[in-house]
Each structure stands twice: as structure tokens, then as C-alpha cells.
Design an enzyme around this catalytic site. Structure first.
Site, short mmCIF file in Angstrom:
data_model
loop_
_atom_site.label_atom_id
_atom_site.label_comp_id
_atom_site.label_asym_id
_atom_site.label_seq_id
_atom_site.Cartn_x
_atom_site.Cartn_y
_atom_site.Cartn_z
CG HIS A 179 -1.73 1.17 1.49
ND1 HIS A 179 -3.10 1.17 1.38
CD2 HIS A 179 -1.39 2.43 1.84
CE1 HIS A 179 -3.56 2.37 1.66
NE2 HIS A 179 -2.54 3.17 1.94
CD GLU A 180 1.97 3.62 3.68
OE1 GLU A 180 2.37 4.70 3.21
OE2 GLU A 180 0.86 3.48 4.21
CG HIS A 223 0.30 6.07 -0.76
ND1 HIS A 223 -0.80 6.67 -1.30
CD2 HIS A 223 -0.13 5.48 0.39
CE1 HIS A 223 -1.85 6.44 -0.52
NE2 HIS A 223 -1.47 5.72 0.51
ZN LIG Z 1 -2.37 5.19 2.29
#
Ligand SMILES: [Zn+2]
Length: 376
Positions: A67-68, A71
Site C-alpha cells: 500500500h505504502e 503511494h
Molecule cells: Zn495510504
């Protein structure tokens, strides 16, 4: 973010693990191995419960990492450099060296994380679907991971800044109003509001126990609310601070009143002669009118106290060729970004090869405090 250790680099981004992660890792492993798997799937061996618990926790951890990373990679592709990511109790915090320059870049970067979590949830659901009648422990694990990743995506889409949804919300406001400052103010206020709602909801659950919810769920919800509220308030202060510095140049905020010492002075002479008497923490080192480096308390602390009488300032200073320098008409926000990027707290301002002033973080903080006290 102190108390974190380095995990290594992935795609050139430094990943760090905050110590709170160990607490959450143990909690998650226990809840899978002790509660969720035994109650849903009786009849496994003790060993299998624990193995599946640990593997599920590790994959959950990998999901947050992905997830990170989503980003960061989307951010980087849109001109927002990411220095490091710290994984802590609620997920991850990316240390950006600068904020997005356009609403579109921010929207893409913010949406990438929840989109990635949703994709992972779909993938695990597929694994569950394919294995549910054949390899039951794997199916059980995949189902839990699909559920957690979907929950992670939905939680992060709550439109309160600084959650991902809050960033999406701000980028839309920014696009519509064209006003970055006002958009940030609204998004962080909504973030605080969401935090208070969570706290209120938590308290109601603790006392009224609706829908068979227990007091622990209430406490947990209130805790998340408190965390959200604090995160929103501190992002608001950070935005205010950036707003106050916008448009100022190096020559307007630099100080020309800084002590200059020769490089042959010993550390103990410096400490007794300057630091004790006027509490200075940053010095320019110059010989015959030419600046050769900068010395800070940090450099001094690198020398053990018994050696202070023998070590000269020139040996421990940061030499001028290793220093980042600023130009008099440079934007202060750009200078702050460069300070963050290279982890320094001061930058000399140079004009036509001569040092004409010094910008320090302390000075900027003092400036902002004075301005906010006067309400200007
Ligand atoms: Zn996030």
C-alpha cells in the site's frame, strides 16, 4: 518519528519499522492463532494454528508495505520525491520531501494506496475462491487477508485529512477552488470532525453496547478517533507554517548576526568562550575572511568531552564543499525542503562567493512564533 530501525531499501526508498509494529504484530498473530482460526476452523493442530497465524500476520505486513509502496511509486512518477517510509502501528507514514505541486498529482498519489489494497483484497479473495474446497487453511488465511485489505482500503478512504481519503478530498477541493491553503484548512477540519465522531461513537458503544458490540470495540474506536484528531490538527499546523513562509526569500529571513570563529580554536575554547556565555549553537568557521565551514552543537557532541582541549574546530566542522548553500533571493520553502532532504538545520546564504547570512531552523521557528503571537 524516532525509535524505528531500517529495513532496507525497496526501489530506492528507505523503509523503516517503528517499534510499535512489534506490538501490533504480536497482537495480530495472537488473535489469528488463538481466536479467529480456532473458532472458525476447529480441529486443526495447535502447530497449524500458530503457523497460519504467523504467516497471515507476515502477509498482512507485506500488504501494508505494498500500500505504502503504491503511494510512493505513483508519487515519484508525479514529481513528489519520497525519502523514506516508516511503518508504525496504524500503517505507514511516507516522508515526502515536498508536497504535491498540482491537484492531479496529489489525487493520483493519494488514491494509489487504497486502490492497491483493494486489488490485493481481490487477489486474496480469488485465492480463497480457488482453495476453499481443497486447501482449507490457505483458504481461511486468504479470506482473512481479503477482509483486512478491503477494510484497510475503506478506512483510508474516510475523507478526513491526513488519511488518503482526506488527501483525495483536498485535491478535489484544490482543483475546484484553486486555493491550496483553504482546501487544506477544510480537509483538516473535516479530519478533526471525523476524529471527534469516532471518539463519540466509541464512548456510545462503551456505555450503550448496541448491536452486541463490546466495550473493547468502543475503546478501540475512540482510540483511533483520538489518533485521527491529533494527526489532522498537526497537519493543519504544518500547513499553516508553510503558508506563513510562502513568498519569503532567504535574504528576508536570514540572520547576519552570527559568530565567526577561526578553525584553529579548540572545542573547549569555543565552548567556554561562546556557548557558555551567549548560548549560541551554530558558528561559521572562517580563516582570513574566507568561510571554510559550519560548526553546530551536533559536531561538538561527536567529540568526547575529555578530548575537547585537543580537538580543533577545523577538524570536526562540516566543510564548506559539503554544505548546501542558499542564494539571497531563493524561496524559503525551497530552502526548507532542501534542509529536510539533506538532514541539516542550517544553511549559509551566499552572494557573489561571499557568505552574507545564515538561515537556521531555530530562527525560522522563532520568526513564526513571533508572527503568530502578533497575529500577522
Ligand atoms: Zn495510504
Amino acid at each position: 518519528m524516532g525509535n524505528a530501525f531500517n529495513l532496507g531499501k525497496i526501489f530506492g526508498i528507505q523503509f523503516r519499522l517503528h517499534y510499535t509494529w512489534f506490538i501490533i504484530f504480536v497482537l495480530i498473530t495472537f488473535s489469528f492463532s488463538w481466536l479467529i482460526f480456532p473458532s472458525g476452523y476447529p480441529g486443526w493442530t495447535q502447530l497449524l494454528y500458530w503457523v497460519m497465524g504467523v504467516v497471515t500476520s507476515l502477509l498482512f505486513f507485506a500488504s501494508i508495505l505494498a500500500h505504502e509502496l503504491a503511494h510512493s511509486l505513483v508519487g515519484r512518477a508525479n514529481g513528489i520525491p519520497i525519502k523514506s517510509i516508516t511503518l508504525f502501528i496504524f500503517g505507514g507514514v511516507a516522508q515526502m520531501t515536498r508536497e504535491a505541486r498540482s491537484a492531479g498529482a496529489e489525487l493520483k498519489m493519494a488514491a494509489a494506496g487504497p486502490a492497491c489494497s483493494l486489488a490485493i483484497a481481490g487477489l486474496f479473495y480469488l485465492v480463497f475462491f480457488l482453495t476453499q474446497n481443497t486447501i482449507v487453511p490457505v483458504a481461511a488465511m486468504a479470506f482473512q487477508l481479503a477482509y483486512i485489505n478491503a477494510a484497510l482500503a475503506i478506512f483510508n478512504l474516510i475523507p478526513g485529512f491526513p488519511l488518503d481519503g482526506g488527501r483525495v478530498f483536498r485535491s478535489i477541493l484544490w482543483r475546484v477552488t484553486g486555493n491550496y491553503k483553504r482546501s487544506t484548512r477544510i480537509a483538516t477540519r473535516v479530519g478533526e470532525g471525523v476524529g471527534y465522531l469516532f471518539i463519540l461513537g466509541g464512548i456510545l458503544i462503551i456505555f450503550l453496547r448496541p448491536l452486541g458490540l463490546d466495550w473493547f470495540s468502543g475503546l478501540w474506536l475512540a482510540f483511533i478517533g483520538w489518533f485521527l484528531k491529533n494527526a489532522a490538527s498537526s497537519s493543519y499546523r504544518q500547513a499553516q507554517w508553510r503558508g506563513a513562509l510562502r513568498g519569503l526569500t532567504a535574504s528576508q529571513v536570514m540572520t547576519s548576526n552570527y559568530p565567526v570563529v577561526p578553525s584553529s580554536v579548540t572545542v573547549s575554547q569555543l565552548v567556554q568562550g561562546y556557548i557558555f556565555t551567549n548560548g549560541r549553537g551554530c558558528f561559521l568557521v572562517a580563516d582570513e575572511g574566507r568561510v571554510t565551514g559550519v560548526l553546530t552543537l551536533h559536531n561538538i557532541k561527536s567529540v568526547p568531552q575529555p578530548n575537547w582541549g585537543m580537538v580543533q574546530v577545523g577538524e570536526i566542522m562540516t566543510p564548506v564543499d559539503k554544505l548546501k548553500i542558499a542564494h539571497p533571493d531563493q524561496d524559503v520553502l525551497i530552502i526548507l525542503e532542501q534542509m529536510d532532504e539533506s538532514n541539516v538545520n542550517q544553511m549559509p546564504v551566499v552572494s557573489e562567493g561571499r557568505v552574507i547570512g545564515l538561515i537556521t531552523r531555530d530562527n525560522l521557528i522563532r520568526l513564526l512564533r513571533t508572527r503568530s503571537e502578533l497575529g500577522v
